[in-house]
Scaffold this active site. Structure first.
Site, PDB file in Angstrom:
ATOM      1  N   SER A   6     122.855 -11.632  38.928  1.00 19.32           N
ATOM      2  CA  SER A   6     123.375 -10.545  38.131  1.00 19.32           C
ATOM      3  C   SER A   6     124.873 -10.829  37.602  1.00 19.32           C
ATOM      4  O   SER A   6     125.728 -10.745  38.446  1.00 19.32           O
ATOM      5  CB  SER A   6     123.191  -9.317  38.620  1.00 19.32           C
ATOM      6  OG  SER A   6     124.026  -8.216  37.748  1.00 19.32           O
ATOM      7  N   HIS A  31     120.133 -12.644  35.148  1.00 20.41           N
ATOM      8  CA  HIS A  31     120.099 -11.380  35.215  1.00 20.41           C
ATOM      9  C   HIS A  31     121.318 -10.756  34.451  1.00 20.41           C
ATOM     10  O   HIS A  31     122.297 -10.701  34.858  1.00 20.41           O
ATOM     11  CB  HIS A  31     120.007 -10.763  36.456  1.00 20.41           C
ATOM     12  CG  HIS A  31     119.294  -9.336  36.327  1.00 20.41           C
ATOM     13  ND1 HIS A  31     118.126  -8.857  36.293  1.00 20.41           N
ATOM     14  CD2 HIS A  31     120.047  -8.192  36.729  1.00 20.41           C
ATOM     15  CE1 HIS A  31     117.956  -7.830  36.340  1.00 20.41           C
ATOM     16  NE2 HIS A  31     119.110  -7.131  36.605  1.00 20.41           N
ATOM     17  N   ASP A  33     122.633  -7.089  32.852  1.00 21.01           N
ATOM     18  CA  ASP A  33     122.631  -5.829  33.144  1.00 21.01           C
ATOM     19  C   ASP A  33     123.573  -5.080  32.068  1.00 21.01           C
ATOM     20  O   ASP A  33     124.521  -4.899  32.235  1.00 21.01           O
ATOM     21  CB  ASP A  33     123.308  -5.288  34.678  1.00 21.01           C
ATOM     22  CG  ASP A  33     122.179  -5.667  35.697  1.00 21.01           C
ATOM     23  OD1 ASP A  33     121.211  -5.289  35.487  1.00 21.01           O
ATOM     24  OD2 ASP A  33     122.854  -6.176  36.669  1.00 21.01           O
ATOM     25  N   MET A  35     124.343  -1.319  30.516  1.00 18.06           N
ATOM     26  CA  MET A  35     124.257   0.131  30.923  1.00 18.06           C
ATOM     27  C   MET A  35     125.070   0.817  29.771  1.00 18.06           C
ATOM     28  O   MET A  35     125.890   0.522  29.223  1.00 18.06           O
ATOM     29  CB  MET A  35     125.165  -0.012  32.217  1.00 18.06           C
ATOM     30  CG  MET A  35     124.587  -0.718  33.364  1.00 18.06           C
ATOM     31  SD  MET A  35     125.676  -0.273  34.723  1.00 18.06           S
ATOM     32  CE  MET A  35     124.687  -1.167  35.933  1.00 18.06           C
ATOM     33  N   HIS A  64     118.147  -6.616  31.632  1.00 10.94           N
ATOM     34  CA  HIS A  64     117.894  -5.240  32.187  1.00 10.94           C
ATOM     35  C   HIS A  64     118.475  -4.187  31.242  1.00 10.94           C
ATOM     36  O   HIS A  64     119.720  -3.994  31.520  1.00 10.94           O
ATOM     37  CB  HIS A  64     118.174  -5.310  33.624  1.00 10.94           C
ATOM     38  CG  HIS A  64     117.887  -4.149  34.520  1.00 10.94           C
ATOM     39  ND1 HIS A  64     118.282  -4.011  35.667  1.00 10.94           N
ATOM     40  CD2 HIS A  64     117.103  -3.032  34.095  1.00 10.94           C
ATOM     41  CE1 HIS A  64     118.063  -2.714  36.270  1.00 10.94           C
ATOM     42  NE2 HIS A  64     117.283  -2.075  35.276  1.00 10.94           N
ATOM     43  N   MET A  66     119.315  -0.770  31.006  1.00  6.67           N
ATOM     44  CA  MET A  66     119.436   0.681  31.542  1.00  6.67           C
ATOM     45  C   MET A  66     120.093   1.473  30.356  1.00  6.67           C
ATOM     46  O   MET A  66     121.426   1.812  30.415  1.00  6.67           O
ATOM     47  CB  MET A  66     120.413   0.508  32.944  1.00  6.67           C
ATOM     48  CG  MET A  66     119.702  -0.251  34.014  1.00  6.67           C
ATOM     49  SD  MET A  66     121.132  -0.389  35.111  1.00  6.67           S
ATOM     50  CE  MET A  66     121.368  -2.517  34.703  1.00  6.67           C
ATOM     51  N   MET A 135     113.444  -1.334  41.361  1.00  7.54           N
ATOM     52  CA  MET A 135     114.747  -1.097  41.737  1.00  7.54           C
ATOM     53  C   MET A 135     114.817  -0.639  43.236  1.00  7.54           C
ATOM     54  O   MET A 135     114.042  -0.096  43.721  1.00  7.54           O
ATOM     55  CB  MET A 135     115.351  -0.217  40.675  1.00  7.54           C
ATOM     56  CG  MET A 135     115.746   0.047  39.456  1.00  7.54           C
ATOM     57  SD  MET A 135     116.504  -1.657  39.104  1.00  7.54           S
ATOM     58  CE  MET A 135     118.054  -1.306  39.898  1.00  7.54           C
ATOM     59  N   ASP A 170     115.485  -5.766  42.493  1.00  8.24           N
ATOM     60  CA  ASP A 170     116.958  -5.663  42.067  1.00  8.24           C
ATOM     61  C   ASP A 170     117.789  -4.700  42.810  1.00  8.24           C
ATOM     62  O   ASP A 170     117.314  -3.449  42.753  1.00  8.24           O
ATOM     63  CB  ASP A 170     117.156  -5.273  40.506  1.00  8.24           C
ATOM     64  CG  ASP A 170     118.284  -5.373  39.890  1.00  8.24           C
ATOM     65  OD1 ASP A 170     119.320  -5.527  40.568  1.00  8.24           O
ATOM     66  OD2 ASP A 170     118.453  -5.020  38.691  1.00  8.24           O
TER      67      ASP A 170
HETATM   68  C1  DX5 Z   1     122.228  -2.235  39.308  1.00  5.83           C
HETATM   69  C2  DX5 Z   1     121.816  -3.395  38.488  1.00  5.83           C
HETATM   70  C3  DX5 Z   1     121.969  -4.560  39.451  1.00  5.83           C
HETATM   71  C4  DX5 Z   1     123.219  -4.861  40.114  1.00  5.83           C
HETATM   72  C5  DX5 Z   1     122.634  -5.566  41.483  1.00  5.83           C
HETATM   73  O1  DX5 Z   1     122.135  -1.075  38.415  1.00  5.83           O
HETATM   74  O2  DX5 Z   1     120.545  -3.371  37.900  1.00  5.83           O
HETATM   75  O3  DX5 Z   1     121.253  -5.886  38.871  1.00  5.83           O
HETATM   76  O4  DX5 Z   1     123.956  -5.910  39.371  1.00  5.83           O
HETATM   77  O5  DX5 Z   1     123.936  -5.969  42.101  1.00  5.83           O
HETATM   78  P1  DX5 Z   1     123.914  -6.085  43.631  1.00  5.83           P
HETATM   79  O6  DX5 Z   1     123.103  -7.243  44.020  1.00  5.83           O
HETATM   80  O7  DX5 Z   1     125.245  -5.997  44.029  1.00  5.83           O
HETATM   81  O8  DX5 Z   1     123.276  -4.835  44.110  1.00  5.83           O
HETATM   82 ZN    ZN Z   2     119.675  -5.149  37.059  1.00  3.18          ZN
END
Ligand code: DX5
Ligand code: ZN
Length: 212
Positions: A6, A31, A33, A35, A64, A66, A135, A170
């Site tokens: 990620s 990956h 992320d 947000m 992903h 979010m 998750m 994840d």
């Molecule tokens: C959390 C994200 C993850 C995150 C994982 O909201 O969706 O993908 O980056 O990070 P680690 O591996 O540090 O838990």
């Molecule tokens: Zn993620």
């Protein structure tokens, strides 16, 4: 099994180099992320980041989202070069319609569930998804601790979707505990801080494969 580093935990001042590093180390997925500060408390980045790294990598861009209203942005992410676009069951968009739109854009569609969302919530969309993202922390931050209470849900999902379906996990995954979600049936493993926080990310990816 596939490893999906990620970029949330990458060094953004040298993002291209970090992406190249994990690609050379054999990671199949990247990956990404996204947000929005609404579905989750944090804000990360948007489609322009995906667009800027796309020409530099052949990895599968596993996006992903979010975000509360993903239907407003999926076209941007598709055009920017995402391969898989995953939305959250907790979002405010029409889930079925948004999954159809992702497919209409020629992309794979994923559905993500936070740890407290029951697996039965995916049933209406079972035939509309190419990947389930379970998750193993609450979405929003990197560096949290793996929540083992999700383990039975991984097994339940594997039984429901069969042996060939992609089930991604994840959150809080490292070389020390990757064997746990693997043993319950996951086959795609996201890791952010465990990989990019290490002095030798390549070694961590190798160890994750060995331990799995
Ligand atoms: C959390 C994200 C993850 C995150 C994982 O909201 O969706 O993908 O980056 O990070 P680690 O591996 O540090 O838990
Ligand atoms: Zn993620």
């Amino acid at each position: 099994m596939k490893i999906a580093p990620s970029i949330l935990s990458a060094d953004f001042s040298r993002l291209g180099e970090d992406v190249a590093l994990v690609e050379q180390a054999g990671a199949e997925y990247l990956h990404i992320d996204v947000m929005d500060g609404h579905l989750v408390p944090n804000i990360s980045f948007g489609a322009p980041i995906v667009k800027s790294i796309r020409p530099h990598s052949k990895m599968v861009f596993d996006t992903h989202l979010m975000i509360s209203e993903p239907h407003r942005y999926i076209e941007d992410f598709a055009k920017a070069g995402s391969d898989i676009i995953t939305i959250h069951i907790e979002c405010e968009s029409d889930i079925g319609k948004t999954l159809d739109e992702i497919h209409a854009l020629g992309k794979k569609a994923g559905l993500a569930l936070n740890p407290d969302a029951e697996l039965s919530r995916v049933l209406p969309y079972k035939d509309k998804i190419d990947m389930l993202l379970l998750m193993t922390v609450y979405a929003g931050f990197g560096g949290q601790k793996y929540i083992p209470e999700v383990n039975p849900k991984i097994a339940e999902a594997r039984a429901l979707f069969g042996p060939d379906f992609d089930i991604e996990v994840d959150g809080g995954i490292s070389a020390d505990n990757i064997h746990i979600p693997l043993s319950f049936g996951a086959n795609i493993f996201v890791a952010g801080s465990a990989i990019f926080g290490a002095s030798d990310p390549e070694e961590v990816i190798r160890k994750m494969r060995e331990k799995a």
